[in-house]
Scaffold this motif. Sequence first.
Motif, PDB file in Angstrom:
ATOM      1  N   UNK A  59       0.807  -1.207   0.000  1.00 13.02           N
ATOM      2  CA  UNK A  59       0.000   0.000   0.000  1.00 13.02           C
ATOM      3  C   UNK A  59       0.847   1.267   0.000  1.00 13.02           C
ATOM      4  N   UNK A  60       2.114   1.152   0.361  1.00 15.81           N
ATOM      5  CA  UNK A  60       2.959   2.343   0.406  1.00 15.81           C
ATOM      6  C   UNK A  60       3.164   2.920  -0.996  1.00 15.81           C
ATOM      7  N   UNK A  61       3.259   2.055  -2.022  1.00 14.44           N
ATOM      8  CA  UNK A  61       3.411   2.556  -3.385  1.00 14.44           C
ATOM      9  C   UNK A  61       2.208   3.352  -3.835  1.00 14.44           C
ATOM     10  N   UNK A  62       1.029   2.894  -3.480  1.00 11.38           N
ATOM     11  CA  UNK A  62      -0.188   3.617  -3.832  1.00 11.38           C
ATOM     12  C   UNK A  62      -0.259   4.949  -3.094  1.00 11.38           C
ATOM     13  N   UNK A  63       0.171   4.957  -1.839  1.00  9.63           N
ATOM     14  CA  UNK A  63       0.199   6.196  -1.058  1.00  9.63           C
ATOM     15  C   UNK A  63       1.162   7.202  -1.689  1.00  9.63           C
ATOM     16  N   UNK A  64       2.334   6.731  -2.095  1.00  9.58           N
ATOM     17  CA  UNK A  64       3.305   7.623  -2.735  1.00  9.58           C
ATOM     18  C   UNK A  64       2.799   8.125  -4.085  1.00  9.58           C
ATOM     19  N   UNK A  65       2.144   7.249  -4.856  1.00 10.10           N
ATOM     20  CA  UNK A  65       1.589   7.665  -6.142  1.00 10.10           C
ATOM     21  C   UNK A  65       0.529   8.736  -5.954  1.00 10.10           C
ATOM     22  N   UNK A  66      -0.336   8.562  -4.964  1.00  5.88           N
ATOM     23  CA  UNK A  66      -1.383   9.551  -4.704  1.00  5.88           C
ATOM     24  C   UNK A  66      -0.772  10.899  -4.321  1.00  5.88           C
ATOM     25  N   UNK A  67       0.242  10.870  -3.471  1.00  2.00           N
ATOM     26  CA  UNK A  67       0.916  12.117  -3.092  1.00  2.00           C
ATOM     27  C   UNK A  67       1.603  12.779  -4.269  1.00  2.00           C
ATOM     28  N   UNK A  74       0.695  12.481  -7.452  1.00  2.00           N
ATOM     29  CA  UNK A  74      -0.330  13.021  -8.358  1.00  2.00           C
ATOM     30  C   UNK A  74      -0.865  14.348  -7.836  1.00  2.00           C
ATOM     31  N   UNK A  75      -0.922  14.509  -6.531  1.00  2.00           N
ATOM     32  CA  UNK A  75      -1.373  15.794  -5.973  1.00  2.00           C
ATOM     33  C   UNK A  75      -0.401  16.920  -6.285  1.00  2.00           C
ATOM     34  N   UNK A  76       0.892  16.599  -6.334  1.00  5.56           N
ATOM     35  CA  UNK A  76       1.910  17.637  -6.527  1.00  5.56           C
ATOM     36  C   UNK A  76       2.263  17.883  -7.995  1.00  5.56           C
ATOM     37  N   UNK A  77       2.212  16.829  -8.802  1.00  6.76           N
ATOM     38  CA  UNK A  77       2.664  16.919 -10.190  1.00  6.76           C
ATOM     39  C   UNK A  77       1.547  16.509 -11.134  1.00  6.76           C
ATOM     40  N   UNK A  78       1.825  16.629 -12.422  1.00  6.74           N
ATOM     41  CA  UNK A  78       0.863  16.250 -13.443  1.00  6.74           C
ATOM     42  C   UNK A  78       0.632  14.736 -13.401  1.00  6.74           C
TER      43      UNK A  78
END
Length: 92
Positions: A1-9, A11-15
């Motif tokens: 789940x950590x990869x999904x958490x990092x991806x979500x973060x 996506x919030x910051x970058x395109x």
Amino acid sequence: FSGLYLLTGCIRRYDTTYAAAMFVGSFIISASIMSAIHYHTFDHLHHWWNYLCYVGGLVILMMGVVLLMQTEDQDNDNDNNNNNNNNNTDEA
């Protein structure tokens, strides 16, 4: 789940296109390395063209990721130039 958490973060910051391309590219490269080590992937490749296709597929994947990154950089540069031009015309 950590990869999904990092991806979500990310996506919030970058395109989204940039973030998803980087996530998928890094995931596939790391999964390929781990499978080569753990499952001995290269022991099951019997001909030289199998090696060529395996590595060629990874290279094509990374070329696609680089292409998406370059497209995103050009879009950001164009947006920044448009914003600068709009600010300069507002001042005049």
